[in-house]
Scaffold this motif. Structure first.
Motif, PDB file in Angstrom:
ATOM      1  N   GLU A  97       1.019  -1.148  -0.213  1.00 33.85           N
ATOM      2  CA  GLU A  97      -0.156   0.270   0.042  1.00 33.85           C
ATOM      3  C   GLU A  97       0.919   1.066  -0.220  1.00 33.85           C
ATOM      4  O   GLU A  97       2.064   1.102   0.000  1.00 33.85           O
ATOM      5  CB  GLU A  97      -1.005   0.112   1.245  1.00 33.85           C
ATOM      6  CG  GLU A  97      -0.415   0.199   3.093  1.00 33.85           C
ATOM      7  CD  GLU A  97      -1.163   0.383   3.892  1.00 33.85           C
ATOM      8  OE1 GLU A  97      -2.313  -0.611   3.652  1.00 33.85           O
ATOM      9  OE2 GLU A  97      -0.187   0.679   4.593  1.00 33.85           O
ATOM     10  N   VAL A  98       0.309   2.061  -0.403  1.00 37.38           N
ATOM     11  CA  VAL A  98       0.947   3.583   0.075  1.00 37.38           C
ATOM     12  C   VAL A  98       0.046   4.256   1.170  1.00 37.38           C
ATOM     13  O   VAL A  98      -1.295   3.830   0.707  1.00 37.38           O
ATOM     14  CB  VAL A  98       0.984   4.830  -1.326  1.00 37.38           C
ATOM     15  CG1 VAL A  98      -0.738   5.053  -2.445  1.00 37.38           C
ATOM     16  CG2 VAL A  98       1.653   5.742  -1.055  1.00 37.38           C
ATOM     17  N   TRP A  99       0.661   4.924   2.089  1.00 42.86           N
ATOM     18  CA  TRP A  99      -0.617   5.740   2.968  1.00 42.86           C
ATOM     19  C   TRP A  99      -0.113   7.031   3.104  1.00 42.86           C
ATOM     20  O   TRP A  99       1.508   7.347   3.032  1.00 42.86           O
ATOM     21  CB  TRP A  99      -0.239   4.748   4.357  1.00 42.86           C
ATOM     22  CG  TRP A  99       1.231   4.597   4.827  1.00 42.86           C
ATOM     23  CD1 TRP A  99       1.201   3.064   4.138  1.00 42.86           C
ATOM     24  CD2 TRP A  99       1.528   5.419   5.772  1.00 42.86           C
ATOM     25  NE1 TRP A  99       3.355   3.478   5.589  1.00 42.86           N
ATOM     26  CE2 TRP A  99       2.978   4.457   5.745  1.00 42.86           C
ATOM     27  CE3 TRP A  99       1.341   6.400   6.898  1.00 42.86           C
ATOM     28  CZ2 TRP A  99       3.243   4.402   6.814  1.00 42.86           C
ATOM     29  CZ3 TRP A  99       2.573   6.672   7.413  1.00 42.86           C
ATOM     30  CH2 TRP A  99       3.480   5.578   7.534  1.00 42.86           C
ATOM     31  N   ALA A 100      -0.590   7.669   4.045  1.00 43.85           N
ATOM     32  CA  ALA A 100      -0.143   9.391   4.625  1.00 43.85           C
ATOM     33  C   ALA A 100      -0.981   9.155   6.153  1.00 43.85           C
ATOM     34  O   ALA A 100      -2.098   9.400   5.905  1.00 43.85           O
ATOM     35  CB  ALA A 100      -0.301  10.188   3.541  1.00 43.85           C
ATOM     36  N   GLU A 101      -0.430   9.968   6.812  1.00 47.14           N
ATOM     37  CA  GLU A 101      -1.020  10.347   8.072  1.00 47.14           C
ATOM     38  C   GLU A 101      -0.901  11.619   8.642  1.00 47.14           C
ATOM     39  O   GLU A 101       0.355  11.985   8.431  1.00 47.14           O
ATOM     40  CB  GLU A 101      -0.649   9.390   8.823  1.00 47.14           C
ATOM     41  CG  GLU A 101      -1.110   9.191  10.412  1.00 47.14           C
ATOM     42  CD  GLU A 101      -1.169   8.149  11.077  1.00 47.14           C
ATOM     43  OE1 GLU A 101      -1.817   7.189  11.489  1.00 47.14           O
ATOM     44  OE2 GLU A 101       0.419   8.135  11.924  1.00 47.14           O
ATOM     45  N   THR A 102      -1.441  12.075   9.317  1.00 50.40           N
ATOM     46  CA  THR A 102      -1.031  13.603   9.420  1.00 50.40           C
ATOM     47  C   THR A 102      -2.164  13.228  11.133  1.00 50.40           C
ATOM     48  O   THR A 102      -2.951  12.698  11.625  1.00 50.40           O
ATOM     49  CB  THR A 102      -2.450  14.614   9.260  1.00 50.40           C
ATOM     50  OG1 THR A 102      -1.930  14.608   8.120  1.00 50.40           O
ATOM     51  CG2 THR A 102      -1.949  15.659   9.799  1.00 50.40           C
ATOM     52  N   PHE A 103      -1.218  13.233  12.253  1.00 51.46           N
ATOM     53  CA  PHE A 103      -0.983  13.158  13.541  1.00 51.46           C
ATOM     54  C   PHE A 103      -0.896  14.073  14.826  1.00 51.46           C
ATOM     55  O   PHE A 103       0.138  15.336  14.666  1.00 51.46           O
ATOM     56  CB  PHE A 103       0.579  11.931  13.766  1.00 51.46           C
ATOM     57  CG  PHE A 103       0.449  11.253  15.067  1.00 51.46           C
ATOM     58  CD1 PHE A 103      -0.328  10.953  15.527  1.00 51.46           C
ATOM     59  CD2 PHE A 103       0.744  12.203  16.154  1.00 51.46           C
ATOM     60  CE1 PHE A 103      -0.708   9.562  16.527  1.00 51.46           C
ATOM     61  CE2 PHE A 103       1.534  12.076  17.394  1.00 51.46           C
ATOM     62  CZ  PHE A 103       0.247  10.866  17.668  1.00 51.46           C
ATOM     63  N   ALA A 104      -1.877  14.520  15.890  1.00 48.01           N
ATOM     64  CA  ALA A 104      -2.172  15.583  16.288  1.00 48.01           C
ATOM     65  C   ALA A 104      -2.233  15.248  18.017  1.00 48.01           C
ATOM     66  O   ALA A 104      -3.479  14.417  18.504  1.00 48.01           O
ATOM     67  CB  ALA A 104      -3.504  16.368  15.672  1.00 48.01           C
ATOM     68  N   ALA A 105      -1.319  16.092  18.862  1.00 46.44           N
ATOM     69  CA  ALA A 105      -1.844  15.111  20.201  1.00 46.44           C
ATOM     70  C   ALA A 105      -0.972  17.435  20.653  1.00 46.44           C
ATOM     71  O   ALA A 105      -0.397  17.243  20.335  1.00 46.44           O
ATOM     72  CB  ALA A 105       0.096  14.864  20.098  1.00 46.44           C
ATOM     73  N   LYS A 106      -2.260  16.243  21.561  1.00 44.09           N
ATOM     74  CA  LYS A 106      -1.865  17.384  23.167  1.00 44.09           C
ATOM     75  C   LYS A 106      -1.162  16.873  24.076  1.00 44.09           C
ATOM     76  O   LYS A 106      -1.772  15.685  24.600  1.00 44.09           O
ATOM     77  CB  LYS A 106      -3.390  18.009  23.170  1.00 44.09           C
ATOM     78  CG  LYS A 106      -3.074  18.989  24.200  1.00 44.09           C
ATOM     79  CD  LYS A 106      -4.872  19.671  24.381  1.00 44.09           C
ATOM     80  CE  LYS A 106      -4.399  20.616  25.319  1.00 44.09           C
ATOM     81  NZ  LYS A 106      -6.217  21.288  25.538  1.00 44.09           N
ATOM     82  N   LEU A 107       0.167  17.527  24.661  1.00 43.53           N
ATOM     83  CA  LEU A 107       1.101  17.232  25.472  1.00 43.53           C
ATOM     84  C   LEU A 107       0.879  17.738  26.894  1.00 43.53           C
ATOM     85  O   LEU A 107       0.830  18.901  26.641  1.00 43.53           O
ATOM     86  CB  LEU A 107       2.780  16.744  24.229  1.00 43.53           C
ATOM     87  CG  LEU A 107       2.427  15.347  23.711  1.00 43.53           C
ATOM     88  CD1 LEU A 107       3.723  16.134  23.405  1.00 43.53           C
ATOM     89  CD2 LEU A 107       2.227  14.401  23.675  1.00 43.53           C
ATOM     90  N   ASN A 108       1.057  17.159  27.376  1.00 39.34           N
ATOM     91  CA  ASN A 108       1.730  17.975  29.215  1.00 39.34           C
ATOM     92  C   ASN A 108       3.188  18.501  28.842  1.00 39.34           C
ATOM     93  O   ASN A 108       4.096  17.424  29.040  1.00 39.34           O
ATOM     94  CB  ASN A 108       1.196  16.803  30.033  1.00 39.34           C
ATOM     95  CG  ASN A 108       1.553  17.400  31.848  1.00 39.34           C
ATOM     96  OD1 ASN A 108       2.817  18.055  31.469  1.00 39.34           O
ATOM     97  ND2 ASN A 108       0.819  17.198  32.269  1.00 39.34           N
ATOM     98  N   PRO A 109       3.504  19.212  29.044  1.00 43.84           N
ATOM     99  CA  PRO A 109       4.331  19.996  29.154  1.00 43.84           C
ATOM    100  C   PRO A 109       5.467  19.779  30.161  1.00 43.84           C
ATOM    101  O   PRO A 109       6.843  18.855  29.841  1.00 43.84           O
ATOM    102  CB  PRO A 109       4.578  21.437  29.308  1.00 43.84           C
ATOM    103  CG  PRO A 109       3.315  21.955  29.580  1.00 43.84           C
ATOM    104  CD  PRO A 109       2.253  20.580  29.115  1.00 43.84           C
TER     105      PRO A 109
END
Length: 145
Positions: A97-109
Motif C-alpha cells: 500500500e501507499v499511505w499518508a498520515e497526519t497526527f496531532a497530539a496534545k501533550l503535558n509539558p
C-alpha cells in the motif's frame, strides 16, 4: 547606480538577518510510544528535536510500524498549558500500500505525554479506491533505543 545600491542593500540584510532567522538549538533525541484507544502499543516515533527562536520546535525522524521504518517529520508549539504536536508520515510499502498520515497530539509539558488523533489515507496496491481512517489514543514519552 540604483541596481548596485539595491544589490548592496539586499546583501546587507541577508547577512545581518539570516543568522537570526535560522537560529536553532538541538535538544536531543526524543521517542514516543503510541497506544490505541484500548491501550495496546501500536507504533513508535523517534525524532531529533530542534528548538527554533520564538518557541517553535522542529522534529525530524522516523515512525516504526512493526519494525518497518518510514520517514516522519513534525513541529510543536507551547500553547497555554500544553504542547501541541503535529506529525506527518507517509510511505509506499512495495506490493502492499501507499499511505499518508497526519497526527496531532496534545501533550503535558512536564511529561511530554498525552492524547492524540490522526487521519490516515490508504490506497492498497492494485486497487483504485483510497480510504480514510480516523484513529486516536494516548502517547507516552519513552527512552530511545
Amino acid at each position: 547606480m540604483s541596481k548596485r545600491f539595491l544589490v548592496l542593500l539586499t546583501s546587507f540584510f541577508l547577512t545581518v538577518i539570516s543568522p537570526y532567522s535560522i537560529a536553532e538549538r538541538y535538544l536531543g533525541e526524543f521517542c514516543w510510544q503510541v497506544f490505541n484507544e484500548s491501550n495496546e502499543p501500536w507504533w513508535k516515533y523517534k525524532f531529533g528535536v530542534y528548538e527554533k527562536e520564538g518557541g517553535h520546535f522542529v522534529l525530524f525522524g522516523s515512525v516504526d510500524y512493526e519494525n518497518t521504518l518510514s520517514a516522519s517529520h513534525g513541529n510543536a508549539i507551547l500553547a497555554g498549558d500544553s504542547v501541541k504536536l503535529t506529525i506527518i508520515s507517509t510511505d509506499h510499502e512495495e506490493g502492499i500500500e501507499v499511505w499518508a498520515e497526519t497526527f496531532a497530539a496534545k501533550l503535558n509539558p512536564s511529561t511530554l505525554s498525552g492524547t492524540w488523533n490522526a487521519l490516515e489515507l490508504v490506497q492498497r496496491d492494485n486497487e483504485e479506491e483510497v480510504f480514510g481512517v480516523r484513529q486516536r489514543g494516548s502517547i507516552n514519552l519513552i527512552t530511545c533505543q
